[in-house]
Design an enzyme around this catalytic site. Structure first.
Site, PDB file in Angstrom:
ATOM      1  N   ASP A 184       0.798  -1.225   0.000  1.00 36.11           N
ATOM      2  CA  ASP A 184       0.000   0.000   0.000  1.00 36.11           C
ATOM      3  C   ASP A 184       0.830   1.275   0.000  1.00 36.11           C
ATOM      4  OD1 ASP A 184      -2.368  -1.318  -0.214  1.00 36.11           O
ATOM      5  OD2 ASP A 184      -2.941  -1.131   1.881  1.00 36.11           O
ATOM      6  N   TYR A 206      -9.735  -0.118   2.972  1.00 37.52           N
ATOM      7  CA  TYR A 206      -9.277  -0.120   4.363  1.00 37.52           C
ATOM      8  C   TYR A 206      -8.856   1.253   4.858  1.00 37.52           C
ATOM      9  CZ  TYR A 206      -9.236  -4.953   5.944  1.00 37.52           C
ATOM     10  OH  TYR A 206      -9.606  -6.175   6.396  1.00 37.52           O
TER      11      TYR A 206
END
Ligand SMILES: *[C@@H]1O[C@H](CO)[C@@H](O)[C@H](O)[C@H]1NC(C)=O
Ligand SMILES: *[C@@H]1O[C@H](CO)[C@@H](O)[C@H](O)[C@H]1NC(C)=O
Ligand SMILES: [Cu+2]
Length: 670
Positions: free
Chosen positions: A321, A408
């Site tokens: 990420d 998320y």
């Protein structure tokens, strides 16, 4: 009367604080993130060399080039004397090649411009992803697939997913696109449209691969809505209100990006890749009458999220990420009074688009004091005729950001304690990545579904979250060592005691990088970064120990492609000699990387780390076996670790710290 005076006074102090912040012009700190003007300067300088009339230029990273550490340390003691070069490091894709451009921001010139020849690509830009997600909606085969499923194309929304690397030879910058239904609920991630493979070439921005495999039910939108405006009663349980009132004002000061609070001083930086960066944390020692260095720099170097479903639908979902999407680019504005309490102060930051234009991200960081815990206490009942009780209130300082990468949300805190501890923590929220299925009940499951049924037609796929913290500790100086103190059982066999056993400690100093690769949790050990050149009065080395997070170890085989790329998770703790270029545990170019530039590769040099400037790396992991409570949106799941002074002070450094004075509430009897 008394109460209205209090209110006037506090209003007055609020106003003076505000006025102070407006009036004082802050001198730029060498670690300050690039200003708006500096971003624009970078844009102009690169465009001057590569005019956009003749070149295709996209900025994938613009950041501060780390100034020399020695110079920054000198600046700390003599802020006026050292003229520190100010440079920007840029990664731009120019006519299909990744250029690493170093720019001198003072002379406004390009110092170097090199083309990256190895594997992997820089962070994906927000803008190219924005183009990629629109492509399927106009792509006739996709429109036909949607129709075949009986879905309404106007209600389809798509999202990009990095592709990883699975041994293929070709080195093409591609991204996968998955689509979801947005009709009746904004909770798109729990409503995937299954059975489609869409691959977009980011160079040409065209769909280069398309398959329609099998149809699985799109889960229902019912009871997945999370916007309060769309929810309907009953609401509950009821929560009571609270007000935070600091009649003396906040206990911290923010001057530019430098924070001073209680006995701490530190700097808050920001980078489009790393997100928040904490630097130059030092603590004032009341007994030694001086400020002492603790942490030169700390940030999250990478976040590796491998999903555990090997089928065509999910196998590639092995995300990095930070390196693929940018923690800074994915930082979101904090919501006052929700994400941070009412006593928080906010800091804005700049991020940039792929054409190099800076944009302000309001309320990206918040800073606040948190109350309600005990700092230390004792009740003494052992002295006849005396009853002694003493308890001191703890006040902590929290620095918070939220990084939302797709589904998320990562709530990232740096907590500072007056007792000398630094406690970084991670709290996960947001939405599970759901795989659609025709299965409605566990009884129908015939084979491994690679996750748990969290709702009818909805599989919460197994996955991990591995956060890699970069922690350049400088304990009272740059020359430090790493000690492992093992706790070992000793058997008593000679009858010298009524006991048959006890435990004792055995300390080893790591000489090279191999000695410091540690898997936590199998054998008890204290892990301490010490200054081997300085000792307390009784002869212990000054140190800070790592109290690790609950350990998580990768479960993929070491030769599996995602694990080769994420090999920095092979151990929970690593120590390297400080090297300005070794910043990103998964490599500088992570998208489609092949694992040739990871911490695991660097440490194969097995360099000397004893009495050196060293960096501690700590992997904080969460294995996620989804449960029904994680659906349709997940309550915070928290993990944290602590950097705790260990023989750094002569004694409890908060022995003489007073609890904050009690506040008489206006209008209420004491
Ligand atoms: C498809 O969705 C659009 C946008 O919400 C709506 O206007 C339209 O009526 C829908 N079409 C069908 C056939 O349901
Ligand atoms: C710093 O790190 C890079 C990348 O690992 C390496 O090529 C270089 O040799 C290192 N420099 C030193 C002084 O170790
Ligand atoms: Cu998870």
């Amino acid at each position: 009367m008394a109460s209205s005076t209090t209110l006037k006074l506090s209003l007055f102090s609020v106003l003076t604080v505000l006025c102070f912040q407006v009036v004082v012009s802050v001198i730029q700190h060498p670690l300050d993130p690039l200003t708006k003007e500096e971003f624009l300067s970078v844009q102009t300088i690169v465009h001057n060399k590569y005019p956009t009339s003749k070149n295709k230029v996209a900025f994938h990273y613009i950041g501060l080039d780390d100034p020399d550490k020695d110079l920054v340390r000198r600046y700390e003691s003599l802020p006026t004397l050292v003229n520190i070069p100010r440079k920007s490091f840029v990664i731009a894709i120019i006519n299909g090649q990744s250029h690493e451009i170093l720019i001198n921001l003072r002379s406004k010139t390009i110092t170097s411009d090199n083309v990256h020849k190895g594997y992997g690509f820089p962070i994906l830009s927000v803008e190219e992803q924005g183009v990629a997600i629109e492509l399927p909606l106009k792509y006739p085969p996709f429109i036909a697939s949607i129709k075949k499923r009986g879905l309404n194309i106007s209600e389809v929304v798509c999202s990009t997913f990095s592709m990883g690397w699975f041994g293929e030879e070709e080195n093409i910058r591609t991204v996968r696109v998955d689509c979801f239904m947005k009709e009746s609920s904004v909770n798109i991630y729990v409503r995937p449209i299954s059975g489609l493979t869409i691959v977009v070439d980011l160079g040409t921005l065209k769909i280069v691969e398309y398959h329609d495999r099998e149809i699985e039910t799109v889960p229902t939108a019912e009871k997945t809505e999370y916007q309060v405006s769309k929810q309907s009663p009953p609401f509950g349980p009821k929560q009571h209100s609270l007000t935070i009132h600091q009649p003396q004002g906040p206990g911290f000061q923010i001057n530019g990006n430098s924070v001073s609070w209680a006995n701490w001083k530190f700097h808050i930086g920001f980078d489009v890749r790393a997100g928040i960066v904490i630097s130059l944390a030092s603590i004032y020692d009341l007994e030694k009458h001086k400020s002492r260095h603790v942490l030169y720099k700390g940030y999250i170097s990478e976040l590796f999220v491998p999903y555990q479903d090997p089928t065509e639908e999910f196998y590639f979902k092995t995300f990095f990420d930070s390196g693929e999407f940018g923690f800074g680019l994915s930082t979101v504005s904090l919501i006052p009074n929700r994400d941070c309490p009412s006593n928080a102060k906010f800091i804005d930051v700049y991020i940039h688009s792929d054409d190099g234009t800076p944009s302000l991200l309001k309320n990206a960081i918040c800073v606040f004091e948190q109350y309600g815990n005990i700092m230390w206490r004792h009740t003494e009942t052992g002295i006849p005729d005396e009853y002694i009780e003493e308890s001191r209130t703890e006040v902590n300082l929290i620095v918070r950001t939220v990084v939302t990468v797709g589904n998320y949300d990562n709530v990232l805190d740096w907590e500072f304690k007056t007792s000398g501890s630094i406690k970084p923590s991670i709290a996960l929220s947001g939405i599970l990545e759901i795989k659609g299925t025709n299965i409605k009940h566990n009884d129908e499951i015939k084979e491994d579904i690679h996750g748990k049924l969290v709702s009818a037609n909805s599989i919460g796929v197994y996955h991990d979250h591995f956060y890699m913290y970069y922690l350049d500790l400088d304990i009272d100086g740059t020359h430090n060592s790493f000690e492992k103190t093992s706790l070992k059982t000793v058997r008593i066999t000679d009858g010298s005691s009524k006991r048959k056993s006890y435990w004792t400690t055995e300390t080893q100093t790591a000489k090279t990088e191999s000695d410091a690769k540690i898997t936590i949790g199998y054998a008890p050990a204290e892990l301490v970064v010490v200054n081997p050149n300085l000792k307390t009065a009784v002869g212990n080395h000054f140190g800070y120990r790592l109290i690790p997070a609950i350990p998580a170890h990768p479960l993929l085989s070491l030769d599996d492609y995602p694990q080769i790329r994420g090999a920095f998770t092979n151990y929970n703790v690593w120590v390297t000699p400080y090297n300005r270029t070794e910043k990103w545990a998964g490599g500088l170019y992570v998208d489609h990387s092949r694992g040739d530039d990871t911490l695991a590769v660097w440490t194969q040099q097995n360099r000397n780390i004893e009495n050196q400037d060293i960096v501690l790396w700590h992997v904080v992991g969460i294995h996620h076996v989804p449960a029904q409570e994680d659906f349709p949106i997940m309550p915070l799941l928290t993990t944290s670790f602590e950097l705790r002074p260990t023989n750094f002070f002569e004694r409890n450094p908060v022995l003489n710290t007073l609890s904050p004075p009690d506040v008489a509430w206006p209008g209420c009897p004491k």
